[in-house]
Scaffold this active site. Structure first.
Site: not given
Length: 1049
Positions: A447, A778, A782
């Site tokens: 990310d 997070d 996901d």
């Protein structure tokens, strides 16, 4: 007096009544709540406030724990040391050895008595025949004790790790009117908890306010569809379920063993229930069997000991029919890379060892029978049984030495040691096998926000009323109607759990709590000189008409509030280019309202949004829309009845754009160097983000993922999805293989894009070594990508509970640099196992060949059973501990990853194994056949008593093994095997202790170990041959590896 009678005068409601509430659903629950006077009545009975929560006074909290219980399920008691000893004794080879030793011990007395009565002269060896059987039993006892101690230590470390995980898990509650983030185990009945997207609910409760709240209850019901929770329809929230959308507040009604999750876990036998313990032994035994099975499954999967907190009871092992939630997360994958390779190797060695040990027994028995019954023509005597048992013991002992039963111990020690150390490097490992798998990672899909960047967001540019500003303007510079709307849009249309508080010290940065993007917007309002809290106080969450919470599909959040006497107002915020498509009006210069044409939208995107994005800024647009019952302006919607709030496409359309802000999230200072380390280590870093493509490209360049002159792919999720689908609309692995090798940045990606990319990389067979993929995440969505990844990293600070549950490792600092440290530790674990294998296989081969040669040539093994057990102890237990405790160095990042299919034993390692086997066999066989002449000592061949000859062979063999242990510290061809050795105190301590123990065995082992004291000259020869192992490695090391082109795996 019963508990329920004791509770009524204090709280007015019992545990049983609260549990009954949790068991109800839908309108039945609403009706039952009304019997207590509704939410307000329940709060009064529990002496709490729906708006301020509990007082937070310690005495009150402790009293609630006494009456309603604490929010933890007591863990099952740890296995006792005696139980671990009993488990260690279940090893099949050890059982066979024990039986054989007992038989030998019993038979050793029979011939002695028989010959004594007959007046025959008795050999000294025969009179002490019982010593060998006793020595074997003692050796087995030592092995069992060492194994039990290691298992006890391992379980203790597991529990320590679990405790760490529990402490890390915190939840937001309202106490004395203030928001507090407390450990989950500190939650009590009567607490008011703030529920938000991504939470794993820590207790049972009743919803008292909600905003588009949807919960995944599949862990309890097996139903995969999300359940919408509403105060007047479905108000019951259950512990262990996941909040997938929306937010709200709940009144906690049951915790710990009294919650629905706690009851289920208790029924499954995963907790020690005091009432059950007091019942009959049969029932207790059955529960222990269930617990034992759970623990066994957990440990086999590399998982932690069962959790003590209700917060982690979303795992309900074996309970639910849900495929995704019901099974342990550790079962999400097959065996790890290292486990698969070790399993194959262990099977190969096991077969070879079994064959050789069987051949040794057959040869020794045949030789004895031919010599005794054919050549010497003796008749059967009971004493001959002792000889058969002795041959059998030698065969079993060879099997014990050959079979690598120390491998699991070595793996466990290396992993446990590394996991403990990784905590200090901000890596909280949830699944042990993830540690070593990370060492083989070839790709990291990361990310952007919080991992590559600081996740401290600040508005640095704004566009409002046709003016672009590079600094936050004072409120007076913005036309009053527009300024008030901007303040209201930020204050109301952000989660009330997000807030910005003053810095702790003068000159420090303000403290941000909650969603960092929302904190940036709140900071923007504060910097303009306005107070968002005052707006929130006038518009509490309970007054909201409807909330459309943010998700990956909407990429926006909208809130509908009532306008006193005139209708409703919708505030909306989201990704700038997404929001502009929903806007039909915009405020121009001096607050003039203009129609927002398509041409104007394109100009704003080209002149405002894209330049902001190229500077690495996240662009957010704020908009609004009024629904009025009176005369409507051109940007208002006239209504004569309440709109259909479920028609979201209509509601969130034809908006009026208020402003666009550019939010800066600086790249972490240490990230570019960390990414360079990954690239040098052969690991490809890919960035997957929801930001637009220009922002993503700018950040990727700053991080060093791409460079201005690179030809790597940077694309949006929609383009990625189009490229990988065939004519029938299905994802094609062949098409995916054309994209992912050059892909470095995936922008505007959805969780589905992320999952598809990760899955495709793992399943791709484009390269021979296959990809091993690590993923960071997070958000709740996901979860699928984190689960399917070889290693899933969840963010400890910004990550949701759902993401943490799906992950293998939690980054407690949300920092990419910590991932690099995980790579170092993972490679160190992998290398530790490889070091142990290089050392063990050398001893295995030499010991087995020596025993086999002795059996064939001199009708006896040069190494006695007890001696081989001692060697096995050195090889399995002590060496595994010594070689598993090296500290990782940056040197580990200077080589390429091994990959999924590359052999565990490399050609370089095989060269060292082969060369050491040749050297050690040459020395031992030379000592066996001509050692007596070289050293001028009597030959030990044919003697039943301990001799100098065979003692020298045994001692030399151990010395060579000890010095080869030093050799095994380096497996990548390094010349200096002593480098870093003194820093590893465990290795030095074990090596010296083993050497001292060997000296004691030689001098004082006597008949038990079949040794006699050696002279100084003989010791010098033994040491000379031992040190020769170091010299031999130094001579062999420069030889090109291709000359010994052989690998086991």
């Amino acid at each position: 007096m019963s508990i329920s009678e004791e509770q009524r005068p204090r709280y007015g409601i019992t545990i049983q009544e609260l549990q009954h509430l949790s068991e109800l659903q839908g309108y039945a629950a609403v009706a039952e709540i009304e019997k207590f006077g509704g939410i307000g009545g329940l709060c009064r009975l529990l002496r709490t406030s729906p708006t301020r929560g509990l007082s937070g006074i310690r005495a009150d909290l402790e009293n609630r724990r006494k009456v309603f219980g604490s929010n933890m399920v007591p863990p099952k008691p740890p296995k006792t040391f005696l139980h671990l000893i009993w488990e260690a004794l279940q090893d099949v080879t050890l059982i066979v050895l024990e039986i054989a030793a007992l038989v030998s011990l019993g038979l050793s007395f029979y011939p002695y008595k028989e010959r004594q009565e007959a007046g025959v002269t008795i050999d000294k060896d025969k009179s002490h025949g019982w010593i060998e059987g006793l020595a074997i039993l003692l050796s087995v006892t030592v092995v069992v004790l060492v194994t039990a101690v290691n298992d006890y230590t391992k379980e203790k470390q597991f529990r320590s790790l679990q405790k760490k995980i529990e402490i890390e898990h915190r939840y937001t509650v309202l106490r004395a009117g203030n928001i507090h983030l407390i450990p989950v185990r500190d939650i009590v009945v009567g607490d008011i908890c703030q529920v938000k997207y991504g939470d794993l609910l820590p207790a049972d409760g009743i919803l008292i306010q909600s905003n588009d709240l949807k919960v995944d209850e599949s862990s309890l019901t097996g139903e995969s569809e999300l359940v919408r929770k509403e105060v007047l329809a479905k108000p019951i929230l259950l512990s262990g379920t996941h909040v997938m959308e929306g937010s709200g507040r709940m009144l906690v009604t049951a915790v710990g063993v009294n919650s629905q999750a706690g009851i289920i876990v208790k029924l499954l036998g995963a907790a020690a229930d005091e009432e059950v313990q007091g019942k009959n032994k049969k029932k207790k035994k059955e529960e222990e069997e269930v617990e034992g099975e759970e623990s066994k499954k957990s440990e086999e999967a590399g998982k932690d000991v069962p959790s003590a907190s209700v917060s982690t009871m979303g795992r309900f092992r074996g309970y639910t029919g849900s495929q995704e939630e019901g099974r342990p997360l550790t079962s999400k994958k097959q065996k790890s890379v290292l486990q698969a390779k070790l399993t194959r190797l262990a099977v190969q060695i096991g077969y070879a060892g079994s064959f050789v040990s069987a051949m040794i027994v057959i040869i020794l028995v045949m030789q004895f029978c031919i010599r005794t019954y054919v050549m010497e023509k003796e008749q059967w005597k009971p004493s001959h049984a002792n000889e058969f048992v002795r041959h059998f013991i030698i065969g079993v002992t060879v099997l014990v030495v050959a079979v690598p039963e120390g491998l699991p111990l070595a793996v466990t020690l290396a992993l446990a040691y590394s996991v403990k150390k990784m905590m200090y490097d901000n890596n909280l490992v949830r699944h042990l096998d993830a540690c070593e798998t990370m060492g083989n990672a070839t790709a990291i899909c990361s990310d952007k926000t919080g991992t590559l960047t600081t996740n401290r967001m600040t508005v640095v540019q704004s566009f409002a009323c046709s003016i672009l500003r590079t600094k936050v303007p004072p409120f007076s510079d913005i036309p009053a109607p527009v300024g008030d709307l901007i303040v209201g849009a930020v204050a109301v249309n952000t989660a009330y759990t997000s807030s910005v508080l003053p810095a702790d010290s003068r000159g420090g940065l303000p403290k941000q709590f909650g969603n960092k993007t929302e904190c940036a917007l709140l900071g923007f309002v504060l910097s303009m000189g306005k107070d968002y809290e005052a707006v929130r106080a006038d518009m509490p969450e309970e007054s909201f008409t409807r909330v459309y919470t943010f998700n990956s599909i909407r990429k926006s959040m909208s809130t509908v509030i009532p306008i006193a006497g005139s209708g409703y107002r919708l505030f909306s915020k989201g990704a700038a280019e997404v929001m502009l498509n929903k806007c039909s009006f915009i405020y121009g210069r001096n607050g003039k309202l203009d129609v927002f044409t398509h041409e104007m939208q394109q100009n704003v995107i080209r002149l405002i949004i894209e330049p902001m994005a190229r500077d690495g800024l996240r662009t957010i647009a704020l908009a609004y829309k009024d629904f009025v019952r009176t005369s409507a302006a051109k940007n208002d919607v006239y209504i004569d009845s309440e709109p259909n709030w479920d028609d979201e496409d209509y509601i969130v359309s034809d908006l009026t754009c208020l402003c666009i802000v550019g939010i800066q999230d600086p790249v972490r200072a240490e990230v570019p160097e960390a990414i360079q380390q990954c690239q040098r280590a052969g690991i490809t870093v890919r960035m997957i983000t929801g930001d637009n493509i220009h922002t993503a490209r700018a950040i990727a360049m700053k991080c060093g993922i791409i460079h201005p002159d690179s030809t790597y792919l940077v694309m949006e999720g929609s383009e990625f999805d189009r490229r990988i689908r065939d004519s029938s609309g299905k994802v094609s692995q062949q098409l995916l293989d054309l994209v992912w090798p050059n892909l470095r940045v995936l922008a505007r990606s959805s969780p589905k894009d992320k999952y598809t990319l990760v899955k495709g990389m793992i399943e791709s067979k484009l390269y021979p070594n296959r990809e091993i993929v690590a993923v960071t995440g997070d958000g709740t969505n996901d979860g699928p990508a984190l689960k399917i990844a070889d290693v899933g990293f969840a963010m400890g600070i910004a990550g949701t509970d759902v993401a943490k549950e799906a992950s293998d490792i939690i980054l407690t600092d949300d920092n990419f640099r910590s991932i690099v440290k995980a790579v170092m530790w993972g490679r160190n674990v992998y290398d530790s196992i490889a070091k142990f294998l290089q050392f063990q296989l050398t001893i295995n081969i030499v010991a087995v060949v020596l025993a086999f040669t002795g059996a064939c040539v001199i009708q006896a093994s040069p190494l006695k059973a007890v001696q081989m057990l001692w060697v096995n102890l050195i090889m399995d237990t002590l060496a595994s501990l010594a070689l598993a405790t090296d500290i990782p160095t940056v040197e580990l990042l200077k080589r390429k990853p091994y990959g999924r299919t590359k052999p565990l034993i490399s050609r370089r390692m095989m060269k060292q194994i082969e060369s050491q086997v040749v050297y050690q066999l040459s020395v031992t066989l030379a000592l066996l056949f001509v050692g007596d002449k070289l050293l001028d000592i009597p030959s030990g061949t044919g003697s039943h008593e301990p001799t100098e000859h065979f003692t020298v062979i045994f001692n030399t063999f151990v010395m060579m093994a000890l010095f080869n242990e030093i050799n095994s510290r380096k497996i990548h061809g390094q010349m200096n095997v002593f480098s870093g050795m003194l820093q590893n105190k465990i290795f030095c301590g074990i090596w010296i202790s083993t050497f001292i123990a060997q000296v004691a065995i030689v001098h004082y082992g006597s008949v038990a170990f079949s040794t006699v004291p050696l002279s100084l000259d003989q010791w010098m020869w033994c040491l000379f041959f031992g040190i020769g192992a170091l010299v031999w490695r130094a001579l062999i090391n420069p030889i090109p590896t291709r000359i010994t082109a052989m690998t086991l795996l």
